[in-house]
Scaffold this motif. Structure first.
Motif, mmCIF file in Angstrom:
data_model
loop_
_atom_site.group_PDB
_atom_site.id
_atom_site.type_symbol
_atom_site.label_atom_id
_atom_site.label_comp_id
_atom_site.label_asym_id
_atom_site.label_seq_id
_atom_site.Cartn_x
_atom_site.Cartn_y
_atom_site.Cartn_z
ATOM 1 N N ALA A 1 0.827 -1.236 -0.097
ATOM 2 C CA ALA A 1 0.135 0.133 -0.132
ATOM 3 C C ALA A 1 0.834 1.275 0.093
ATOM 4 C CB ALA A 1 -0.960 -0.178 1.192
ATOM 5 N N LEU A 2 1.895 1.148 0.848
ATOM 6 C CA LEU A 2 3.033 2.516 0.557
ATOM 7 C C LEU A 2 3.378 2.676 -0.443
ATOM 8 C CD1 LEU A 2 4.653 1.896 4.339
ATOM 9 C CD2 LEU A 2 2.831 3.727 3.643
ATOM 10 N N ALA A 3 3.830 1.336 -1.113
ATOM 11 C CA ALA A 3 4.503 1.655 -2.496
ATOM 12 C C ALA A 3 3.549 2.054 -3.547
ATOM 13 C CB ALA A 3 5.011 0.132 -2.945
ATOM 14 N N ALA A 4 2.167 1.699 -3.387
ATOM 15 C CA ALA A 4 1.220 2.229 -4.373
ATOM 16 C C ALA A 4 1.140 3.473 -4.194
ATOM 17 C CB ALA A 4 -0.154 1.340 -4.083
ATOM 18 N N LEU A 5 1.365 4.287 -3.111
ATOM 19 C CA LEU A 5 1.117 5.645 -2.726
ATOM 20 C C LEU A 5 2.312 6.607 -3.511
ATOM 21 C CD1 LEU A 5 0.147 5.862 0.939
ATOM 22 C CD2 LEU A 5 -1.468 6.051 -1.214
ATOM 23 N N THR B 1 9.058 -0.654 -8.450
ATOM 24 C CA THR B 1 10.252 -1.396 -8.316
ATOM 25 C C THR B 1 10.394 -1.601 -6.589
ATOM 26 O OG1 THR B 1 11.677 -0.122 -9.881
ATOM 27 C CG2 THR B 1 12.888 -1.148 -7.826
ATOM 28 N N ALA B 2 9.892 -0.781 -5.767
ATOM 29 C CA ALA B 2 9.796 -0.905 -4.232
ATOM 30 C C ALA B 2 8.698 -1.968 -3.950
ATOM 31 C CB ALA B 2 9.272 0.269 -3.954
ATOM 32 N N TYR C 1 13.701 -1.693 0.091
ATOM 33 C CA TYR C 1 13.403 -0.911 1.168
ATOM 34 C C TYR C 1 13.927 0.570 0.797
ATOM 35 C CZ TYR C 1 10.085 -3.365 4.168
ATOM 36 O OH TYR C 1 8.959 -3.641 4.548
ATOM 37 N N ILE C 2 15.159 0.523 0.254
ATOM 38 C CA ILE C 2 15.846 1.828 0.218
ATOM 39 C C ILE C 2 14.989 2.960 -0.916
ATOM 40 C CG2 ILE C 2 17.911 3.086 -0.456
ATOM 41 C CD1 ILE C 2 18.066 1.413 2.230
ATOM 42 N N VAL C 3 14.710 1.847 -1.768
ATOM 43 C CA VAL C 3 14.008 2.703 -2.870
ATOM 44 C C VAL C 3 12.418 3.310 -2.300
ATOM 45 C CG1 VAL C 3 12.808 2.337 -5.065
ATOM 46 C CG2 VAL C 3 14.887 1.496 -4.665
ATOM 47 N N LEU C 4 11.883 2.248 -1.394
ATOM 48 C CA LEU C 4 10.533 2.649 -1.025
ATOM 49 C C LEU C 4 10.800 3.938 -0.209
ATOM 50 C CD1 LEU C 4 7.569 2.214 -0.286
ATOM 51 C CD2 LEU C 4 8.394 0.688 1.539
ATOM 52 N N ALA C 5 11.890 4.007 0.530
ATOM 53 C CA ALA C 5 11.944 5.120 1.553
ATOM 54 C C ALA C 5 12.377 6.258 0.889
ATOM 55 C CB ALA C 5 13.537 4.857 2.294
ATOM 56 N N VAL C 6 13.183 6.317 -0.316
ATOM 57 C CA VAL C 6 13.297 7.435 -1.065
ATOM 58 C C VAL C 6 11.885 8.041 -1.642
ATOM 59 C CG1 VAL C 6 14.205 8.351 -3.298
ATOM 60 C CG2 VAL C 6 15.638 6.946 -1.656
ATOM 61 N N GLY C 7 11.055 7.146 -2.096
ATOM 62 C CA GLY C 7 9.612 7.583 -2.606
ATOM 63 C C GLY C 7 8.919 8.171 -1.565
ATOM 64 N N LEU C 8 8.762 7.637 -0.271
ATOM 65 C CA LEU C 8 8.210 7.982 0.587
ATOM 66 C C LEU C 8 8.380 9.438 1.258
ATOM 67 C CD1 LEU C 8 7.800 4.781 3.034
ATOM 68 C CD2 LEU C 8 6.051 5.867 1.573
ATOM 69 N N ALA C 9 9.731 9.511 1.437
ATOM 70 C CA ALA C 9 10.123 10.956 1.554
ATOM 71 C C ALA C 9 10.028 12.049 0.451
ATOM 72 C CB ALA C 9 11.619 10.939 1.934
ATOM 73 N N ARG C 10 10.393 11.658 -0.815
ATOM 74 C CA ARG C 10 10.224 12.703 -1.864
ATOM 75 C C ARG C 10 8.842 13.064 -1.980
ATOM 76 N NH1 ARG C 10 13.769 10.852 -6.893
ATOM 77 N NH2 ARG C 10 16.024 11.437 -6.035
ATOM 78 N N ASP C 11 7.589 12.082 -1.834
ATOM 79 C CA ASP C 11 6.378 12.319 -2.188
ATOM 80 C C ASP C 11 5.593 12.706 -0.738
ATOM 81 O OD1 ASP C 11 6.611 11.972 -4.746
ATOM 82 O OD2 ASP C 11 6.002 9.798 -4.861
ATOM 83 N N ARG C 12 6.363 12.752 0.150
ATOM 84 C CA ARG C 12 5.653 13.109 1.627
ATOM 85 C C ARG C 12 4.524 12.288 1.973
ATOM 86 N NH1 ARG C 12 5.785 20.021 1.630
ATOM 87 N NH2 ARG C 12 7.975 20.044 1.404
ATOM 88 N N ALA D 1 10.588 9.458 9.279
ATOM 89 C CA ALA D 1 9.970 8.229 9.415
ATOM 90 C C ALA D 1 10.526 7.177 8.126
ATOM 91 C CB ALA D 1 8.658 8.300 9.362
ATOM 92 N N ALA D 2 10.607 7.938 6.818
ATOM 93 C CA ALA D 2 10.887 7.378 5.784
ATOM 94 C C ALA D 2 12.497 6.449 5.841
ATOM 95 C CB ALA D 2 10.726 8.088 4.557
ATOM 96 N N VAL D 3 13.449 7.283 6.709
ATOM 97 C CA VAL D 3 14.478 6.707 6.807
ATOM 98 C C VAL D 3 14.565 5.842 7.746
ATOM 99 C CG1 VAL D 3 16.991 7.326 7.901
ATOM 100 C CG2 VAL D 3 15.870 9.015 6.471
ATOM 101 N N LEU D 4 13.744 5.805 8.757
ATOM 102 C CA LEU D 4 13.792 4.475 9.750
ATOM 103 C C LEU D 4 13.055 3.279 9.159
ATOM 104 C CD1 LEU D 4 12.256 6.480 12.813
ATOM 105 C CD2 LEU D 4 14.752 5.287 12.830
ATOM 106 N N ILE D 5 12.122 3.416 8.236
ATOM 107 C CA ILE D 5 11.701 2.393 7.342
ATOM 108 C C ILE D 5 12.474 1.780 6.705
ATOM 109 C CG2 ILE D 5 9.621 1.753 5.579
ATOM 110 C CD1 ILE D 5 7.897 3.697 6.961
ATOM 111 N N GLY D 6 13.409 2.642 5.928
ATOM 112 C CA GLY D 6 14.603 2.239 4.979
ATOM 113 C C GLY D 6 15.390 1.418 5.715
#
Length: 214
Positions: free
Chosen positions: A69-73, A84-85, A144-155, A161-166
């Motif tokens: 779900a996070l990756a879909a966002l 990719t994430a 997870y690194i890719v996901l963290a980048v996407g979570l942070a960039r798109d807020r 929190a994105a760094v912690l998840i990654g």
């Protein structure tokens, strides 16, 4: 609660790492430098080890849907990054039930005679086909690194929190089959902290279409 996630997804982001944390406390760890000791520990604590590995496997399985779900966002705005994430993190978590099944099978082996032969089998598997599971985990860590980048960039989540998840997601996958229990527990706590922060942040991520309409 993060309004971009459903109640179930938000709950799973909290419950799944808690299951892995409890499982990590209970299970007997792998140690490719001392398989005889691993088997002896499993023979001495069979129920505790099996329950621990089952909890870890359950936690890993329950982590996949909310992570998707996070990756879909992320994918709503950055399709390549999100896809990719999604693929890599799912692949990484698929390695954990394999590790868990291995732990349960090893516990059964530990009660059989001819320990030297058992150790030889484990060493041979670890040096050969077993590397496929670590490769899957390593790819999941990249995811997870890719996901963290996407979570942070798109807020979708606060940057911290994105760094912690990654870090937590990548670390959990990479040390799942390692010998040091503390590393696994720290990694899972980081993942839990990042996901809990994301759930409670209350940041709404608008779909790409809504952004375009504005």
């Amino acid at each position: 609660m993060n309004k971009s996630l459903s109640r179930l997804e938000s709950a799973l982001l909290l419950v799944a790492p808690l299951l892995m944390l409890l499982g990590g406390v209970l299970l007997v760890r792998y140690d490719d430098q001392g398989w005889d000791g691993v088997l002896a520990a499993m023979a001495a604590h069979p129920a505790r080890s099996d329950v621990g590995w089952l909890l870890v496997a359950a936690g890993a399985a329950l982590t996949v849907p909310p992570t998707a779900a996070l990756a879909a966002l992320v994918r709503a705005r950055r399709p390549g990054l999100g896809a990719t994430a999604l693929v890599l993190t799912a692949l990484g978590w698929a390695s954990v039930p394999a590790y868990a099944m291995g732990g349960i099978v090893m516990e059964a082996m530990a009660h059989a005679p001819d320990r030297a032969a058992q150790v030889a089998v484990l060493e041979q598997f670890n040096d050969g086909r077993g590397n496929a599971f670590f490769l899957a985990a390593a790819l999941g860590a990249v995811g997870y690194i890719v996901l963290a980048v996407g979570l942070a960039r798109d807020r979708v989540a606060p940057a911290a929190a994105a760094v912690l998840i990654g870090l937590g997601g990548a670390g959990t996958l990479l040390v799942m089959a390692g010998p040091i229990r503390a590393l696994l527990l720290v990694a899972v706590v980081l993942l839990l902290a990042g996901q809990a922060w994301t759930v409670t942040a209350g940041r709404r991520t608008a779909p790409a279409s809504a952004v375009a309409a504005v």
